[in-house]
Design an enzyme around this catalytic site. Structure first.
Site, PDB file in Angstrom:
ATOM      1  CE  LYS A  65      10.845  -4.337 -26.708  1.00  0.00           C
ATOM      2  NZ  LYS A  65       9.596  -3.691 -26.456  1.00  0.00           N
ATOM      3  NE  ARG A  96       4.788  -8.133 -24.961  1.00  0.00           N
ATOM      4  CZ  ARG A  96       5.740  -8.461 -25.829  1.00  0.00           C
ATOM      5  NH1 ARG A  96       6.961  -8.017 -25.672  1.00  0.00           N
ATOM      6  NH2 ARG A  96       5.461  -9.251 -26.849  1.00  0.00           N
TER       7      ARG A  96
HETATM    8  N1  PMM Z   1       7.259  -5.516 -28.070  1.00  0.00           N
HETATM    9  C1  PMM Z   1       7.217  -6.503 -28.976  1.00  0.00           C
HETATM   10  C2  PMM Z   1       5.987  -7.126 -29.311  1.00  0.00           C
HETATM   11  N2  PMM Z   1       4.845  -6.749 -28.678  1.00  0.00           N
HETATM   12  N3  PMM Z   1       3.747  -5.424 -27.067  1.00  0.00           N
HETATM   13  C3  PMM Z   1       3.794  -4.463 -26.137  1.00  0.00           C
HETATM   14  N4  PMM Z   1       2.670  -4.087 -25.479  1.00  0.00           N
HETATM   15  N5  PMM Z   1       4.959  -3.821 -25.825  1.00  0.00           N
HETATM   16  C4  PMM Z   1       6.133  -4.124 -26.437  1.00  0.00           C
HETATM   17  O1  PMM Z   1       7.158  -3.487 -26.145  1.00  0.00           O
HETATM   18  C5  PMM Z   1       6.116  -5.153 -27.433  1.00  0.00           C
HETATM   19  C6  PMM Z   1       4.887  -5.781 -27.732  1.00  0.00           C
HETATM   20  C7  PMM Z   1       8.527  -6.862 -29.629  1.00  0.00           C
HETATM   21  O2  PMM Z   1       8.854  -8.174 -29.726  1.00  0.00           O
HETATM   22  P1  PMM Z   1       8.913  -9.309 -28.546  1.00  0.00           P
HETATM   23  O3  PMM Z   1       7.539  -9.924 -28.515  1.00  0.00           O
HETATM   24  O4  PMM Z   1       9.943 -10.297 -28.979  1.00  0.00           O
HETATM   25  O5  PMM Z   1       9.276  -8.608 -27.255  1.00  0.00           O
END
Ligand code: PMM
Length: 373
Positions: free
Chosen positions: A313, A348
């Site tokens: 991020k 994640r």
């Molecule tokens: N960030 C992204 C997409 N989905 N879901 C959760 N629970 N938390 C997050 O911070 C989050 C998410 C942003 O894009 P990415 O899939 O490329 O990380």
């Protein structure tokens, strides 16, 4: 300090004074965070009157009950409840053939089948088998859950029609689920949730905490599946929209997640099937993101497993000469390790083998520290 806090104040507790082990400490002077490997000796108690912080100080775990008796009755009760939530056992998630236990930090792998996600967009082209193969590799590398997403949530990303999103994710989910991989669906759309669950996904991950689509709550409740509620400042088209700003980012995020957990429970979703995520990077400044990482332990007061998503991020770029997303592995690992240290039950990540290795080290160190005398 406590006797001056008025009854209408808002109260928060954050575990503080971490110790590697309770062994050798006086009985009742250390508390455990959930069923994990983390022990601590104090709660940082904060009280707010409107947007103004009116009290902040650490109350030792030893004598906590007597200390908080100085609070107005309703606040003492809230303090009790928050402390009980911090230590509540996090029930395992039963996902068909797989069970995810929260006795140590788990890894959720990111598998985006989008042309435009901020760091891995377009990686698998339009090839569901290639995407599924990437998912198999991540599961083999130790991911407990593979998070499949078909719509980018980057700022000002193009919105897509639910039919297109379904066409992207379903063939990938089908392949992964058929092979026994536990899959979550990363979407804000009820129709996509339904299609993904029918294809074998077991968990809903919604960056709008089931607010974007008016049908989402009903779909999640009916499916009776685990849900991940993430904080974003807007449930509109762009989750990063933050017109109102934050009075205090950490407690504003806490309040929103508490409200959403309660709404889910009221809609019939069992508390044991809910996880929360403070939504790092969503409509948040560098200072906001740093505060959320440093105060991550406060979210244990919600009594449910916490998911932390810092991988690649922007805050990493901001602190490392604007390193591009392809060069944020070191920062991503540092954030995952820090999150584990502060009790996150799941992280994640994009870089699964590296993150799993880092968390195994974390766990080895924590285990050794616990049993050292
Ligand atoms: N960030 C992204 C997409 N989905 N879901 C959760 N629970 N938390 C997050 O911070 C989050 C998410 C942003 O894009 P990415 O899939 O490329 O990380």
């Amino acid at each position: 300090m406590l006797h001056t806090i008025p009854p209408h104040a808002r109260l928060y507790l954050k575990p503080a004074w971490f110790v590697p082990t309770p062994i050798g400490l006086a009985d009742g002077s250390a508390a455990r965070m959930g069923n994990g490997l983390i022990w601590f000796q104090g709660y940082e108690l904060s009280a707010f009157d409107g947007a103004r912080r009116i009290a902040r100080g650490v109350v030792p775990v030893a004598g906590f009950d007597e200390a908080i008796a100085a609070l107005p009755a309703a606040l003492a009760e809230r303090a009790q409840r928050l402390a009980a939530n911090v230590s509540a056992i996090r029930a395992p998630l039963a996902l068909g053939e797989r069970t995810i236990r929260f006795d140590g930090p788990q890894v959720m792998a990111i598998l985006n089948v989008t042309p435009d996600s901020f760091s891995d967009g377009g990686k698998h082209g339009d090839d569901p088998q290639a995407a599924a193969d990437a998912g198999f590799a991540m599961a083999a590398a130790g991911a407990a859950l593979v998070d499949v997403g078909g719509e980018s949530t980057r700022p000002r990303a193009a919105r897509i029609w639910e039919g297109d999103e379904i066409a992207r994710v379903v063939p990938v989910i089908e392949r992964l689920a058929a092979a026994g991989v536990a899959v979550s669906i990363d979407t804000r759309k009820a129709a996509v949730m339904e299609a993904a669950l029918a294809a074998g996904a077991k968990v809903i991950n919604d960056v709008s905490a089931l607010l974007h689509d008016p049908r989402a709550m009903e779909v999640a409740a009916r499916a009776d599946c685990p849900v991940i509620l993430m904080h974003a400042p807007s449930a509109g088209d762009d989750p990063h929209d933050n017109v109102a700003g934050y009075a205090d980012v950490v407690t504003d995020v806490f309040d929103m997640l508490e409200w959403r957990v309660d709404a889910c429970v009221a809609a019939g979703i069992a508390r044991e099937r809910i996880m929360v995520d403070p939504g790092l990077g969503f409509g948040k400044s560098l200072a906001d993101n740093l505060a959320l990482v440093n105060d991550l332990a406060i979210f244990q007061g919600l009594g449910v497993p916490v998911l932390f998503a810092g991988s690649r991020k922007r805050l990493i770029g901001a602190l490392s000469n604007e390193a591009p997303t392809s060069h944020r592995l070191g920062g991503s690992i540092a954030l995952a390790f820090r999150a584990a240290q502060l009790g996150a039950q799941m992280v994640r990540v994009h870089d699964v083998p590296e993150s799993v290795q880092a968390l195994r080290l974390w766990r080895g160190l924590a285990d050794a520290g616990l049993s050292a005398v």
